[in-house]
Design an enzyme around this catalytic site. Sequence first.
Site, PDB file in Angstrom:
ATOM      1  N   LYS A  36      39.691  35.470  50.334  1.00 20.73           N
ATOM      2  CA  LYS A  36      41.080  35.103  50.004  1.00 20.73           C
ATOM      3  C   LYS A  36      41.512  35.811  48.720  1.00 20.73           C
ATOM      4  O   LYS A  36      40.673  36.316  47.952  1.00 20.73           O
ATOM      5  CB  LYS A  36      41.178  33.582  49.838  1.00 20.73           C
ATOM      6  CG  LYS A  36      40.395  33.048  48.645  1.00 20.73           C
ATOM      7  CD  LYS A  36      40.249  31.530  48.695  1.00 20.73           C
ATOM      8  CE  LYS A  36      39.453  31.037  47.495  1.00 20.73           C
ATOM      9  NZ  LYS A  36      38.896  29.693  47.698  1.00 20.73           N
ATOM     10  N   TYR A  83      52.366  44.707  17.808  1.00 17.03           N
ATOM     11  CA  TYR A  83      53.401  43.661  17.764  1.00 17.03           C
ATOM     12  C   TYR A  83      53.003  42.519  16.839  1.00 17.03           C
ATOM     13  O   TYR A  83      51.843  42.073  16.843  1.00 17.03           O
ATOM     14  CB  TYR A  83      53.600  43.055  19.152  1.00 17.03           C
ATOM     15  CG  TYR A  83      54.473  43.843  20.090  1.00 17.03           C
ATOM     16  CD1 TYR A  83      55.812  44.106  19.780  1.00 17.03           C
ATOM     17  CD2 TYR A  83      53.981  44.286  21.306  1.00 17.03           C
ATOM     18  CE1 TYR A  83      56.616  44.809  20.667  1.00 17.03           C
ATOM     19  CE2 TYR A  83      54.779  44.990  22.199  1.00 17.03           C
ATOM     20  CZ  TYR A  83      56.093  45.247  21.868  1.00 17.03           C
ATOM     21  OH  TYR A  83      56.878  45.939  22.740  1.00 17.03           O
TER      22      TYR A  83
HETATM   23  C1  LIG Z   1      37.514  29.519  47.518  1.00 21.59           C
HETATM   24  C2  LIG Z   1      36.744  28.646  48.416  1.00 21.59           C
HETATM   25  C3  LIG Z   1      35.360  28.815  48.589  1.00 21.59           C
HETATM   26  C4  LIG Z   1      34.541  29.803  47.771  1.00 21.59           C
HETATM   27  O1  LIG Z   1      34.212  29.226  46.532  1.00 21.59           O
HETATM   28  P1  LIG Z   1      33.358  30.025  45.425  1.00 21.59           P
HETATM   29  O2  LIG Z   1      33.188  29.063  44.324  1.00 21.59           O
HETATM   30  O3  LIG Z   1      34.160  31.214  45.020  1.00 21.59           O
HETATM   31  O4  LIG Z   1      32.073  30.409  46.070  1.00 21.59           O
HETATM   32  C5  LIG Z   1      34.726  28.033  49.545  1.00 21.59           C
HETATM   33  N1  LIG Z   1      35.417  27.123  50.268  1.00 21.59           N
HETATM   34  C6  LIG Z   1      36.732  26.918  50.103  1.00 21.59           C
HETATM   35  C7  LIG Z   1      37.428  25.889  50.917  1.00 21.59           C
HETATM   36  C8  LIG Z   1      37.441  27.660  49.177  1.00 21.59           C
HETATM   37  O5  LIG Z   1      38.749  27.440  49.005  1.00 21.59           O
END
Ligand SMILES: *Cc1c(COP(=O)(O)O)cnc(C)c1O
Length: 386
Positions: free
Chosen positions: A47, A276
Amino acid sequence: MPVIYPELPPSPNIRPTIALIDLARLTQNLRTIKSLVGDTMVMVIVKANAYGHGAVECSKALETAGADWFGVAMVEEGIELRHSGISKPILCLGGIWPGDENRVLKYGITPVILTKETAENLNRTAAEQQRIVDIHIKLDTGMGRVGVPVSGLPAFIESIRHLKNLRIDGVMTHFAAANDPVEDAFTAHQIRLFNEGVAVLNANGIFPTFQDMANSPAFVRHPDSHGNMIRPGGSLYGFGDILPAGEMPSGIRPVMSLHTKIAFVKTILAGNSIGYGRTFVTKRDSVIATIPVGYNDGFPRCLSNKGSVLINDLAAPIVGRVSMDWTIVDVTEIPDVNVGDDVILMGENDGGSVYAEDIAELCGTISYEITCGISLRIPRIYIKYS
Ligand SMILES: *Cc1c(COP(=O)(O)O)cnc(C)c1O
């Protein structure tokens, strides 16, 4: 082990600020993860553009390296993967929105179902097309964000039982604090609740193929959370702050590094301000270099007067404010610095390392937010070396 980055490969930009994505490390991280969980299936979480690393290229490499499933947050992210040729199953973790139903069917994306209403909408579209669609049910076992509370599961099952065009093929939950030893009892409680939820489904004649709980810290620290599939994200990308210090499995290494070149070098006499707000004043005659990266690139402004970058194997402290397109560093201690010299903003060399988690710590956040925040202005350059 010394790390030698290759000559900067061709980039769509002339400006030399780039992110190198080491696909060999990414796939090595996946292999390391697989070796830790035996036959358990692995859903790689890609994602948010693979946490900023580039979802398409990373997913192609991960599919070749044996990922069983892909996890995305939005249907759009799943469609992008299908357009790039990913053929393994894709789970849309974020549920679906009214209007997503047709494309979920068209692109073969498996939705996590969070509410009765989304189930009804999807069932209607599936019925129109005379299809049976697989769904996964999200149980809320203590994250308190989304999903069906285990106590409400019997009623939820009753409310969707008549939806004949849906098949519950997965059940999942998500941990709130699997990384934190202080919260181990809570994590154990979440695992117990999840198993109760599975038992409730079974008692209702529902036997989901996929039963998954574990994010990165859980699959390392809580072996009884493996179910028959784990869902690692941060560990794939080599983040060092997913676990308490010392608990990181060896073989997990950072995938993204950030690079640029010096744009400008000058000598500034003692007593002059830089940047800045005039937040830094030279205490000595100084050699100051300016590098073409700023907060619009996702190089956080909170590094102002705090962080450092690596130049010619040495650390150069950031002086003054990080601005939108420029950052200023003190190279007085570094011999023979010139325009065009390589700068490592994030990564490692013989002189040391600056990892996403180091930047994050200075900014009061986590590595995830740093790599997710590297803006699309910075080209991702994919390399297969390691
Ligand atoms: C983002 C996510 C993961 C992965 O989690 P990490 O801590 O990055 O390994 C697993 N399950 C769900 C539902 C997520 O949203």
